[in-house]
Design a protein around this motif. Structure first.
Motif, short mmCIF file in Angstrom:
data_model
loop_
_atom_site.label_atom_id
_atom_site.label_comp_id
_atom_site.label_asym_id
_atom_site.label_seq_id
_atom_site.Cartn_x
_atom_site.Cartn_y
_atom_site.Cartn_z
N VAL A 87 0.82 -1.22 0.00
CA VAL A 87 0.00 0.00 0.00
C VAL A 87 0.86 1.27 0.00
O VAL A 87 0.35 2.37 -0.16
CB VAL A 87 -0.97 0.04 1.21
CG1 VAL A 87 -1.94 -1.13 1.13
CG2 VAL A 87 -0.20 0.04 2.52
N GLN A 88 2.17 1.08 0.22
CA GLN A 88 3.04 2.25 0.25
C GLN A 88 4.44 1.81 -0.14
O GLN A 88 4.90 0.76 0.29
CB GLN A 88 3.07 2.83 1.68
CG GLN A 88 3.85 4.13 1.81
CD GLN A 88 3.93 4.59 3.27
OE1 GLN A 88 3.96 3.76 4.19
NE2 GLN A 88 4.00 5.88 3.46
N GLN A 98 10.44 -3.81 13.13
CA GLN A 98 9.00 -4.08 12.98
C GLN A 98 8.35 -3.22 11.91
O GLN A 98 7.23 -2.75 12.06
CB GLN A 98 8.29 -3.94 14.33
CG GLN A 98 8.85 -4.94 15.35
CD GLN A 98 8.13 -4.90 16.68
OE1 GLN A 98 7.05 -4.32 16.81
NE2 GLN A 98 8.73 -5.52 17.67
N VAL A 99 9.06 -3.03 10.81
CA VAL A 99 8.48 -2.34 9.66
C VAL A 99 7.51 -3.32 8.98
O VAL A 99 7.90 -4.45 8.71
CB VAL A 99 9.60 -1.90 8.68
CG1 VAL A 99 9.00 -1.27 7.42
CG2 VAL A 99 10.55 -0.93 9.38
N PRO A 100 6.26 -2.92 8.74
CA PRO A 100 5.26 -3.85 8.18
C PRO A 100 5.49 -4.12 6.69
O PRO A 100 4.84 -3.54 5.83
CB PRO A 100 3.94 -3.14 8.41
CG PRO A 100 4.29 -1.68 8.42
CD PRO A 100 5.68 -1.58 9.00
N MET A 101 6.45 -5.01 6.41
CA MET A 101 6.82 -5.28 5.04
C MET A 101 5.70 -6.03 4.30
O MET A 101 5.02 -6.87 4.89
CB MET A 101 8.08 -6.15 5.00
CG MET A 101 9.31 -5.50 5.58
SD MET A 101 9.77 -4.02 4.68
CE MET A 101 10.16 -4.75 3.08
N ALA A 102 5.55 -5.73 3.02
CA ALA A 102 4.70 -6.56 2.17
C ALA A 102 5.54 -7.74 1.70
O ALA A 102 6.76 -7.62 1.52
CB ALA A 102 4.21 -5.75 0.98
N PHE A 103 4.88 -8.90 1.54
CA PHE A 103 5.60 -10.11 1.13
C PHE A 103 5.03 -10.65 -0.17
O PHE A 103 3.85 -10.46 -0.47
CB PHE A 103 5.48 -11.19 2.21
CG PHE A 103 6.46 -11.03 3.33
CD1 PHE A 103 7.65 -11.74 3.34
CD2 PHE A 103 6.20 -10.15 4.38
CE1 PHE A 103 8.56 -11.59 4.37
CE2 PHE A 103 7.12 -10.00 5.42
CZ PHE A 103 8.30 -10.71 5.41
N LEU A 114 5.44 -1.61 1.67
CA LEU A 114 4.82 -1.87 2.97
C LEU A 114 3.38 -2.33 2.81
O LEU A 114 2.69 -1.93 1.86
CB LEU A 114 4.85 -0.61 3.84
CG LEU A 114 6.18 0.08 4.10
CD1 LEU A 114 6.04 1.06 5.26
CD2 LEU A 114 7.26 -0.93 4.42
N SER A 115 2.95 -3.16 3.77
CA SER A 115 1.56 -3.64 3.74
C SER A 115 0.66 -2.72 4.56
O SER A 115 -0.54 -2.91 4.61
CB SER A 115 1.50 -5.06 4.29
OG SER A 115 1.92 -5.06 5.64
N GLU A 120 9.65 9.24 7.93
CA GLU A 120 10.71 9.64 8.85
C GLU A 120 10.79 8.68 10.04
O GLU A 120 11.87 8.35 10.52
CB GLU A 120 10.46 11.10 9.32
CG GLU A 120 11.39 11.59 10.43
CD GLU A 120 12.89 11.38 10.16
OE1 GLU A 120 13.30 11.30 8.98
OE2 GLU A 120 13.65 11.25 11.15
N GLN A 121 9.64 8.20 10.51
CA GLN A 121 9.67 7.24 11.62
C GLN A 121 10.30 5.92 11.19
O GLN A 121 11.00 5.28 11.96
CB GLN A 121 8.24 7.00 12.12
CG GLN A 121 7.58 8.30 12.53
CD GLN A 121 7.13 8.29 13.98
OE1 GLN A 121 7.25 7.29 14.66
NE2 GLN A 121 6.61 9.41 14.44
N VAL A 122 10.01 5.51 9.95
CA VAL A 122 10.63 4.29 9.44
C VAL A 122 12.15 4.49 9.37
O VAL A 122 12.92 3.63 9.78
CB VAL A 122 10.06 3.92 8.05
CG1 VAL A 122 10.90 2.81 7.40
CG2 VAL A 122 8.61 3.48 8.17
N ARG A 123 12.55 5.65 8.87
CA ARG A 123 13.99 5.93 8.75
C ARG A 123 14.67 5.82 10.12
O ARG A 123 15.67 5.13 10.28
CB ARG A 123 14.22 7.34 8.19
CG ARG A 123 15.69 7.62 7.85
CD ARG A 123 16.04 9.11 7.91
NE ARG A 123 15.86 9.68 9.23
CZ ARG A 123 16.69 9.50 10.26
NH1 ARG A 123 17.77 8.76 10.11
NH2 ARG A 123 16.42 10.03 11.43
#
Lengths: 642, 255
Positions: B14-15, B47-52, B83-84, B90-93
């Motif tokens: 989604v991103q 804990q980055v919500p990765m898409a798989f 990301l899912s 910036e928070q992810v960074r």
């Protein structure tokens, strides 16, 4: 005295070598403590390449246990590949630790973990690179105390010229005791020099100092006597045993390298010790009794470890993981907990048992079912009775067929060749078995797309096992049996193309045999091989049988002995074995009786379920079996991310 | 009886985020595969919500591009993640940076804006800074002039299919010499062609045309990576996303 980092001098060399990342450290969860803040400095070495040594659990545990102490630091060092070793010699850069790149020469202790005897030449190379005298007697109090540990340390006699002491058994507690002794000796101004320090260490339970024991030989070349030369050292040295593993949940912060390693996953040891009684298995004999971690203890280690590492797979490690008293519940509850998180769970190779397929199914509930590994070890039912790993052919075929029926595409079967009493027929049965497994598997899975890989290695008799008296099969025997096995597998191409055969020739096993059951005289051979350029003996591209054979022939001739005397010679009941003064707790008479039972194909049970059969370990060591079930469950965790 | 995974397919992307990170200090010896492993594990720890991807061995949606060679440091490595669930870039960074070892530092993270084109297409040149300890700056200048005056400078390069001669001259857009703290420095802008001309190829070219042989190993740093602009310099590859996202800030960022 502060110690300078070698990194500025090492860095220009790294641009010129293969895989430089293995020498720079900086792994996740690595620790660097200020040198001057602590009294005792440990360098911990795994004597093989970084990619093999880094994942080693033993070293990781000791690293963390020692670094938790306020008065000690521990750094790691590994075998350096020849390309860098050459440059280090050329530029005068010594063996270094990967953590702070401090010279190994400056540490108080150099602990070396020998999982296999084939690491001995790498110790010599590291000592030489470090600028530490090869022979323990030539070291003074400025040099590190070289301490050997690991399973091979249960017979450290072949390396007794090069190590100052050897530690028997579990390391978690004894490293602390050693640290206390070294700290006190340094604090007192090093009274009595190095000899006094070693004498004090020899009084630590589990520590063996070879120089305080004299070996004399009989006319026939066997050992006449091993006698202590001081009366303040123990006549026999006993192993250490950690009880209550839940109190030792290490590693808590497993190291995660940047470089690729041989083991790309996190491991949690679910129990230590094994009493299945497989007669070839040194690990199962010297790590008794079984001590389980509780299901809840394992659950928290898995959780903490995953958070600390980011690994995507967890291996549930032990000598026979399916034997944990709560393994079924553990597998289910871990699979529930990590469902949907792309976290894989795995068991190492397992016994041949249908229950293990169920377990593997559970752990791979929603993942790929690629390969399952079973270890029947012996090709025929007869030889499996000899080694005390009894499973019928029918059960074996049924178990493997079940695996194929459950969607597993590839099954790997581990075998040994050259077992005591073995004949060609025993080995040929492996081919029959594999053919039957493929036939039944194709039928059960309805697919021709299944494979069976037979992986086979030469058996090496090990100290402290019932086979310690056995004649090792010669390299020619092993190679012959492997050849006829390969021919038998290839006899029917329609089936044979689904069967893979992986094997190693018999020669390295002969050298491993020499080093495993050797005595102090074998040290001359090791030194000679290293001087002739030998190292990385566990790597086929570096191992040279000719070099070992020449060195053995020339160095052992002075004693009237040869390679065969140490390997293919059967020992008699009352021969003094080089490791008799080192106590694994096993009663020598029990071992002999078990050896006789092996020859008459008599099986022995598992004391966890059939009652004690007096192997001697628990009463000698003051230990007890620690197993569940505890009746507890894994608590649900707060869900992470999705 | 091929098994298929039970349950619903994995959630879609989604991103898309585009990140710039460094390879500094001893970690310059990391290979691109070492870095990929480190980044993937750090994404899990953070804990980055990765898409798989779907299937039995799902892979996180990550694209790496234009990795600097093993041994070269970098201030400008790039990768893209899917990301899912939406997150504030910036928070992810910050979370990812905190999960990575010192030396791999995440400097920037922007949201990829739809229609702004692919990131890989924006990485066609590198500005290298090559420190040459022990090399005389005048000798280096002369060597560079000789090199630039050539039409073609072939250097032998090891590729997957054996050794191949590559024209190092064609790839070099500009080359200049500076001196800092007594050390001669070569500043060179290189077009990313196939096969890539790397700092050691440039050094091999200088050895070939002017017999320049540094007494100590050269130390290269990729200072910038991006599209070659009209002035012959390298443009910020994340610029188009920044411009586009500053235009549509109506969408609230979630954490």
């Amino acid at each position: 005295m502060t110690v300078e980092s070698l990194y500025p001098r090492l860095e220009p060399l790294l641009a010129q070598v293969q895989k430089p990342i293995q020498y720079v450290g900086g792994e996740l969860n690595a620790q660097v403590k200020p040198w001057d803040d602590v009294a005792v400095h440990w360098a911990l070495m795994y004597p093989d390449a970084y990619e093999v040594g880094l994942p080693n659990q033993g070293l990781m545990i000791l690293y963390e246990v020692l670094n938790e102490r306020a008065d000690a630091l521990a750094e790691r060092t590994y075998a350096v590949w020849p390309d860098l070793a050459g440059l280090m010699r050329e530029h005068g850069v010594g063996q270094f630790t990967v953590d702070a790149h401090r010279p190994v020469r400056e540490f108080d202790l150099l602990g070396v973990s020998f999982a296999t005897e084939l690491g001995y030449t790498n110790l010599l190379e590291a000592l030489d690179l470090a600028g530490v005298p090869l022979h323990a007697v030539d070291r003074d109090e400025s040099h590190p105390v070289v301490v050997a540990g690991g399973h091979a340390a249960f017979n450290p006699e072949p390396v007794s010229d090069f190590v100052d002491c050897a530690v028997l058994g579990d390391g978690e507690q004894v490293v602390g005791d050693i640290t206390d002794v070294v700290a006190a000796w340094k604090d007192q101004g090093r009274p009595g020099g190095r000899v006094e320090l070693l004498a004090r260490l020899s009084r630590v339970d589990g520590v063996y100092v070879p120089r305080f024991y004299a070996v004399s030989y009989a006319a026939d070349g066997t050992i006449a006597e091993v006698r202590r030369t001081r009366d303040d050292v123990p006549a026999r040295v006993g192993k250490r045993t950690v009880m209550d593993l839940d109190e030792w949940p290490y590693p808590k912060q497993p190291l995660v390298p940047l470089a690729e390693s041989v083991h790309e996953r996190m491991s949690v040891e679910i129990f230590r010790g094994c009493t299945r009684g497989c007669r070839f298995c040194q690990a199962g004999m010297i790590t008794r009794p079984v001590r389980e971690r509780t299901i809840t203890g394992i659950g928290s280690m898995v959780d903490a470890g995953l958070k600390a590492t980011g690994y995507e797979e967890v291996g549930l490690l032990s000598l026979s993981s399916a034997d944990h008293s709560e393994i079924g519940q553990l597998a289910k509850e871990l699979a529930d907990r990590y469902e949907g998180t792309n976290t894989g769970l795995s068991l190492p190779s397992t016994r041949v048992d249908a229950f293990n397929v169920t377990l593997a199914n559970e752990l791979s509930r929603n993942g790929r079912r690629s390969g399952l590994t079973f270890a029947p070890e012996g090709g025929s039912e007869r030889i499996r009775r000899v080694i005390n790993k009894t499973v019928s052919k029918e059960d074996l075929v049924r178990t493997v067929t079940t695996a194929y029926a459950n969607g597993w595409r590839q099954v790997k079967l581990y075998f040994m060749c050259g077992l005591p009493t073995e004949t060609d027929e025993d080995v040929l049965e492996i081919a029959e078995l594999a053919v039957e497994v493929i036939r039944a598997g194709r039928e059960a899975s309805g697919s021709k797309d299944i494979r069976c890989t037979v992986s086979i290695g030469g058996f090496v008799p090990k100290p402290h096992t019932p086979f310690q008296w056995a004649a090792q099969a010669s390299a020619e025997t092993i190679d012959h049996r492997l050849r006829i096995l390969r021919e038998a597998i290839n006899a029917d191409r329609r089936i044979g193309r689904s069967i893979g055969l992986r094997y190693h020739d018999g020669k390295p096993g002969v050298i491993e045999g020499l080093l495993s059951r050797g005595d102090r005289r074998v040290g001359k051979v090791i030194e000679r091989v290293w001087r002739d350029g030998g190292h990385f003996d566990g790597w086929s591209e570096h191992f040279s049988y000719d070099r070992w054979q020449t060195a053995a022939a020339e160095e052992l001739a002075a004693f009237g002995l040869d390679l065969a005397w140490f390997t293919t010679r059967e020992r008699t009941e009352h021969e003094v074995l080089p490791w008799d003064h080192l106590d694994s707790g096993l009663d020598k008479e029990w071992l002999w009786d078990d050896w006789q039972d092996a020859i008459s194909e008599d099986e022995v049970g598992d004391c966890r379920w059939t009652g004690c059969y007096d192997c001697g370990v628990c009463p000698t060591m003051g230990t007890d079996i620690q197993i569940g079930p505890t009746g507890r469950s894994l608590l649900p965790l707060t869900p992470v991310s999705r | 009886m091929a098994r298929t995974p039970d349950g619903p397919p994995p959630p879609p992307t989604v991103q898309k985020l585009r990140l710039r990170y460094t390879k500094r200090g001893p970690l310059r010896f990391a290979s691109h595969r070492d870095l990929a492993r480190a980044l993937e594990r750090a994404l899990r720890r953070a804990q980055v919500p990765m898409a798989f991807s779907a299937g039995f061995s799902p892979h996180p949606k990550i694209s790496y591009m234009g990795a600097a060679p093993t041994g070269a440091a970098s201030e400008a490595e790039y990768f893209e993640i899917g990301l899912s669930a939406r997150r504030d870039p910036e928070q992810v960074r910050a979370a990812l940076d905190a999960s990575l070892p010192p030396g791999i530092d995440v400097l920037e993270c922007v949201e990829a804006v739809e229609g702004s084109g692919s990131l890989a297409d924006r990485l066609d040149a590198t500005r290298w800074r090559i420190d040459l300890p022990g090399v005389d700056a005048d000798q280096l200048s002369a060597a560079v002039q000789t090199f630039l005056a050539q039409e073609v400078v072939l250097v032998a390069k090891r590729t997957k299919n054996g050794t191949k001669d590559v024209d190092a001259r064609e790839a070099v857009v500009s080359a200049a010499v500076a001196v800092e703290a007594g050390c001669a420095i070569l500043l060179v802008v290189v077009r990313q062609l196939t096969p890539t001309v790397r700092p050691d190829d440039v050094m091999a070219a200088l050895a070939a045309v002017a017999d320049l042989h540094p007494p100590l190993p050269a130390r290269a740093v990729r200072e910038a990576q991006g599209r070659l602009d009209d002035s012959g310099d390298v443009a910020d590859p994340l610029g188009p996303d920044r411009v586009a996202s500053s235009r549509c800030q109506g969408e609230p960022a979630q954490v």
